[in-house]
Motif scaffolding. Structure first.
Motif, PDB file in Angstrom:
ATOM      1  N   ASP A 110       0.816  -1.218   0.000  1.00 33.20           N
ATOM      2  CA  ASP A 110       0.000   0.000   0.000  1.00 33.20           C
ATOM      3  C   ASP A 110       0.849   1.267   0.000  1.00 33.20           C
ATOM      4  OD1 ASP A 110      -2.240  -1.535  -0.015  1.00 33.20           O
ATOM      5  OD2 ASP A 110      -2.816  -1.157   2.069  1.00 33.20           O
ATOM      6  N   LEU A 111       2.001   1.228   0.672  1.00 34.00           N
ATOM      7  CA  LEU A 111       2.839   2.424   0.744  1.00 34.00           C
ATOM      8  C   LEU A 111       3.317   2.827  -0.646  1.00 34.00           C
ATOM      9  CD1 LEU A 111       4.295   4.596   2.320  1.00 34.00           C
ATOM     10  CD2 LEU A 111       6.139   2.972   2.788  1.00 34.00           C
ATOM     11  N   ARG A 112       3.651   1.864  -1.478  1.00 33.85           N
ATOM     12  CA  ARG A 112       4.100   2.145  -2.846  1.00 33.85           C
ATOM     13  C   ARG A 112       3.053   2.958  -3.601  1.00 33.85           C
ATOM     14  NH1 ARG A 112       2.762   0.140  -7.640  1.00 33.85           N
ATOM     15  NH2 ARG A 112       4.316   0.023  -9.329  1.00 33.85           N
ATOM     16  N   LEU A 113       1.804   2.499  -3.538  1.00 31.37           N
ATOM     17  CA  LEU A 113       0.726   3.189  -4.246  1.00 31.37           C
ATOM     18  C   LEU A 113       0.456   4.550  -3.620  1.00 31.37           C
ATOM     19  CD1 LEU A 113      -1.451   3.250  -6.406  1.00 31.37           C
ATOM     20  CD2 LEU A 113      -2.952   1.954  -4.855  1.00 31.37           C
ATOM     21  N   TYR A 114       0.567   4.629  -2.299  1.00 31.44           N
ATOM     22  CA  TYR A 114       0.294   5.896  -1.637  1.00 31.44           C
ATOM     23  C   TYR A 114       1.362   6.936  -1.976  1.00 31.44           C
ATOM     24  CZ  TYR A 114      -2.192   8.679   1.800  1.00 31.44           C
ATOM     25  OH  TYR A 114      -2.976   9.639   2.403  1.00 31.44           O
ATOM     26  N   LEU A 115       2.604   6.487  -2.137  1.00 33.07           N
ATOM     27  CA  LEU A 115       3.657   7.407  -2.566  1.00 33.07           C
ATOM     28  C   LEU A 115       3.352   7.958  -3.954  1.00 33.07           C
ATOM     29  CD1 LEU A 115       6.877   5.518  -1.377  1.00 33.07           C
ATOM     30  CD2 LEU A 115       5.974   7.656  -0.459  1.00 33.07           C
ATOM     31  N   LEU A 116       2.914   7.081  -4.846  1.00 36.15           N
ATOM     32  CA  LEU A 116       2.535   7.538  -6.185  1.00 36.15           C
ATOM     33  C   LEU A 116       1.410   8.558  -6.106  1.00 36.15           C
ATOM     34  CD1 LEU A 116       2.531   4.404  -8.545  1.00 36.15           C
ATOM     35  CD2 LEU A 116       3.956   6.457  -8.733  1.00 36.15           C
ATOM     36  N   ASN A 117       0.453   8.291  -5.220  1.00 33.33           N
ATOM     37  CA  ASN A 117      -0.677   9.206  -5.081  1.00 33.33           C
ATOM     38  C   ASN A 117      -0.227  10.576  -4.584  1.00 33.33           C
ATOM     39  OD1 ASN A 117      -3.588   9.764  -4.972  1.00 33.33           O
ATOM     40  ND2 ASN A 117      -3.297   9.808  -2.757  1.00 33.33           N
ATOM     41  N   LEU A 118       0.706  10.609  -3.641  1.00 36.07           N
ATOM     42  CA  LEU A 118       1.230  11.887  -3.154  1.00 36.07           C
ATOM     43  C   LEU A 118       1.916  12.660  -4.271  1.00 36.07           C
ATOM     44  CD1 LEU A 118       2.741  10.920   0.335  1.00 36.07           C
ATOM     45  CD2 LEU A 118       0.676  12.254  -0.100  1.00 36.07           C
ATOM     46  N   LEU A 119       2.703  11.941  -5.094  1.00 33.73           N
ATOM     47  CA  LEU A 119       3.417  12.606  -6.190  1.00 33.73           C
ATOM     48  C   LEU A 119       2.468  13.002  -7.314  1.00 33.73           C
ATOM     49  CD1 LEU A 119       6.648  10.418  -6.287  1.00 33.73           C
ATOM     50  CD2 LEU A 119       6.404  12.757  -5.437  1.00 33.73           C
ATOM     51  N   ASP A 120       1.331  12.329  -7.393  1.00 33.28           N
ATOM     52  CA  ASP A 120       0.339  12.713  -8.394  1.00 33.28           C
ATOM     53  C   ASP A 120      -0.257  14.083  -8.080  1.00 33.28           C
ATOM     54  OD1 ASP A 120      -1.000  11.953 -10.814  1.00 33.28           O
ATOM     55  OD2 ASP A 120      -2.834  11.692  -9.636  1.00 33.28           O
ATOM     56  N   GLU A 121      -0.159  14.488  -6.816  1.00 34.85           N
ATOM     57  CA  GLU A 121      -0.651  15.812  -6.419  1.00 34.85           C
ATOM     58  C   GLU A 121       0.335  16.910  -6.799  1.00 34.85           C
ATOM     59  OE1 GLU A 121      -1.268  15.500  -2.254  1.00 34.85           O
ATOM     60  OE2 GLU A 121      -2.907  14.045  -2.430  1.00 34.85           O
ATOM     61  N   GLY A 122       1.596  16.520  -7.041  1.00 36.51           N
ATOM     62  CA  GLY A 122       2.606  17.497  -7.413  1.00 36.51           C
ATOM     63  C   GLY A 122       3.993  17.011  -7.022  1.00 36.51           C
ATOM     64  N   PRO A 123       5.052  17.541  -7.626  1.00 39.64           N
ATOM     65  CA  PRO A 123       6.419  17.131  -7.294  1.00 39.64           C
ATOM     66  C   PRO A 123       6.736  17.422  -5.831  1.00 39.64           C
ATOM     67  CG  PRO A 123       6.358  18.368  -9.348  1.00 39.64           C
ATOM     68  CD  PRO A 123       5.011  18.537  -8.714  1.00 39.64           C
ATOM     69  N   ARG A 124       7.536  16.573  -5.242  1.00 39.44           N
ATOM     70  CA  ARG A 124       7.910  16.735  -3.832  1.00 39.44           C
ATOM     71  C   ARG A 124       9.349  16.265  -3.645  1.00 39.44           C
ATOM     72  NH1 ARG A 124       3.307  16.798  -0.200  1.00 39.44           N
ATOM     73  NH2 ARG A 124       1.341  16.345  -1.274  1.00 39.44           N
ATOM     74  N   ASP A 156       9.668  16.267   2.243  1.00 44.91           N
ATOM     75  CA  ASP A 156       8.267  16.686   2.081  1.00 44.91           C
ATOM     76  C   ASP A 156       7.358  15.461   1.988  1.00 44.91           C
ATOM     77  OD1 ASP A 156       6.106  18.437   1.685  1.00 44.91           O
ATOM     78  OD2 ASP A 156       6.253  18.185  -0.473  1.00 44.91           O
ATOM     79  N   ILE A 157       7.832  14.418   1.319  1.00 42.91           N
ATOM     80  CA  ILE A 157       7.049  13.182   1.205  1.00 42.91           C
ATOM     81  C   ILE A 157       6.872  12.545   2.584  1.00 42.91           C
ATOM     82  CG2 ILE A 157       7.066  10.828   0.307  1.00 42.91           C
ATOM     83  CD1 ILE A 157       8.489  11.942  -2.187  1.00 42.91           C
ATOM     84  N   MET A 158       7.964  12.474   3.352  1.00 40.78           N
ATOM     85  CA  MET A 158       7.875  11.882   4.690  1.00 40.78           C
ATOM     86  C   MET A 158       6.951  12.700   5.591  1.00 40.78           C
ATOM     87  SD  MET A 158      11.748  10.459   5.439  1.00 40.78           S
ATOM     88  CE  MET A 158      12.663  11.815   4.703  1.00 40.78           C
ATOM     89  N   THR A 199      10.219  10.230 -11.759  1.00 40.28           N
ATOM     90  CA  THR A 199      11.513  10.784 -12.165  1.00 40.28           C
ATOM     91  C   THR A 199      12.052  11.627 -11.015  1.00 40.28           C
ATOM     92  OG1 THR A 199      10.506  12.785 -13.099  1.00 40.28           O
ATOM     93  CG2 THR A 199      10.835  10.902 -14.589  1.00 40.28           C
ATOM     94  N   LYS A 200      13.349  11.871 -11.032  1.00 40.70           N
ATOM     95  CA  LYS A 200      13.921  12.726 -10.000  1.00 40.70           C
ATOM     96  C   LYS A 200      14.878  13.712 -10.635  1.00 40.70           C
ATOM     97  CE  LYS A 200      17.870   9.810  -8.653  1.00 40.70           C
ATOM     98  NZ  LYS A 200      18.490   9.046  -7.555  1.00 40.70           N
ATOM     99  N   THR A 201      14.907  14.899 -10.052  1.00 42.57           N
ATOM    100  CA  THR A 201      15.830  15.939 -10.496  1.00 42.57           C
ATOM    101  C   THR A 201      16.460  16.564  -9.256  1.00 42.57           C
ATOM    102  OG1 THR A 201      14.017  17.573 -10.514  1.00 42.57           O
ATOM    103  CG2 THR A 201      14.560  16.476 -12.605  1.00 42.57           C
ATOM    104  N   VAL A 202      17.687  17.040  -9.402  1.00 43.26           N
ATOM    105  CA  VAL A 202      18.386  17.657  -8.274  1.00 43.26           C
ATOM    106  C   VAL A 202      18.182  19.159  -8.348  1.00 43.26           C
ATOM    107  CG1 VAL A 202      20.596  18.023  -7.153  1.00 43.26           C
ATOM    108  CG2 VAL A 202      20.088  15.810  -8.208  1.00 43.26           C
ATOM    109  N   THR A 227      16.607  16.681  -3.751  1.00 46.24           N
ATOM    110  CA  THR A 227      16.215  15.851  -4.881  1.00 46.24           C
ATOM    111  C   THR A 227      14.692  15.865  -4.961  1.00 46.24           C
ATOM    112  OG1 THR A 227      18.138  14.418  -4.625  1.00 46.24           O
ATOM    113  CG2 THR A 227      16.284  13.545  -5.887  1.00 46.24           C
ATOM    114  N   VAL A 228      14.183  16.310  -6.078  1.00 44.57           N
ATOM    115  CA  VAL A 228      12.737  16.452  -6.253  1.00 44.57           C
ATOM    116  C   VAL A 228      12.225  15.295  -7.091  1.00 44.57           C
ATOM    117  CG1 VAL A 228      10.875  17.911  -7.131  1.00 44.57           C
ATOM    118  CG2 VAL A 228      12.897  18.958  -6.067  1.00 44.57           C
ATOM    119  N   TYR A 229      11.168  14.669  -6.622  1.00 40.84           N
ATOM    120  CA  TYR A 229      10.550  13.544  -7.321  1.00 40.84           C
ATOM    121  C   TYR A 229       9.237  13.999  -7.956  1.00 40.84           C
ATOM    122  CZ  TYR A 229      13.889  10.767  -4.684  1.00 40.84           C
ATOM    123  OH  TYR A 229      15.045  10.249  -4.149  1.00 40.84           O
ATOM    124  N   ALA A 230       9.004  13.499  -9.169  1.00 39.82           N
ATOM    125  CA  ALA A 230       7.781  13.842  -9.886  1.00 39.82           C
ATOM    126  C   ALA A 230       7.223  12.586 -10.544  1.00 39.82           C
ATOM    127  CB  ALA A 230       8.052  14.927 -10.937  1.00 39.82           C
TER     128      ALA A 230
END
Length: 202
Positions: A9-23, A27-29, A61-64, A69-72
């Protein structure tokens, strides 16, 4: 302590958080802690490996950006979130249940600690009355009373240390400490204090 996220479930929830915007990672934690009412505060060792796996799968994806490091989310990641909307609703419902269950567990632990303290203080009070009745000399009751004072202080200190340790461990594991739990603890301690005063005045 009951788990907050079931397997996967955590995997999907992480995707859901990033679907709201890059973090970025912190910020994710923080978002996970906020969304679970403080009952779950994941470590970097939990979050970053999962983000790396999502990146390998082409869902993130991730960018520095400076020191961060920002994940999108990618289009593929967004598509998975849409496809599993029903699963996400189930996760949200499970989170609500988990938060409620953890709060109930904490309240139960506090109640048990209160019962133990009341029993210890009641026993000390009974022994104090018995010692005063059986004392053969004028000085002996005071000596025995002082001994019971030390026992009472030891019981209170033991209770304080146990509850303090339980609460700190609970919070350190990511548990929520609701204000209602502390309110109940305070009320129980006030009640015990009043009962003790009434007993000692008999």
């Amino acid at each position: 302590m009951s788990p907050v996220f079931s397997h996967g479930d955590l995997r999907l929830y992480l995707l859901n958080l990033l679907d709201e915007g890059p973090r970025h990672g912190y910020d994710i934690m923080q978002a996970l802690s906020d969304r679970t009412g403080g009952t779950y505060t994941p470590s970097a060792g939990t979050v970053y490996p999962r983000l790396a796996k999502l990146e390998e799968e082409g869902l993130v994806t991730k960018t520095v950006d400076g020191r961060k490091t920002v994940y999108a989310i990618t289009e593929a990641g967004h598509a998975e979130v849409l496809a599993r909307a029903g699963d996400l609703q189930g996760i949200e419902a499970s989170l609500t249940d988990s938060v409620r269950l953890i709060a109930d567990e904490v309240r139960g632990s506090v109640r048990e600690a209160m019962k133990s303290l009341r029993a210890d203080l009641a026993a000390a009070s009974r022994e104090e009355r018995t010692s005063a009745t059986d004392a053969p000399t004028a000085d002996d009751p005071r000596t025995r009373s002082r001994e019971q004072v030390h026992r009472a202080e030891a019981a209170v200190n033991e209770f304080r240390a146990r509850v303090r340790g339980d609460i700190r461990s609970h919070v350190a594991r990511g548990g929520d400490l609701a204000a209602t739990v502390i309110d109940e603890l305070t009320q129980e301690l006030d009640r015990i204090s009043r009962d003790l005063i009434r007993t000692l005045r008999r």
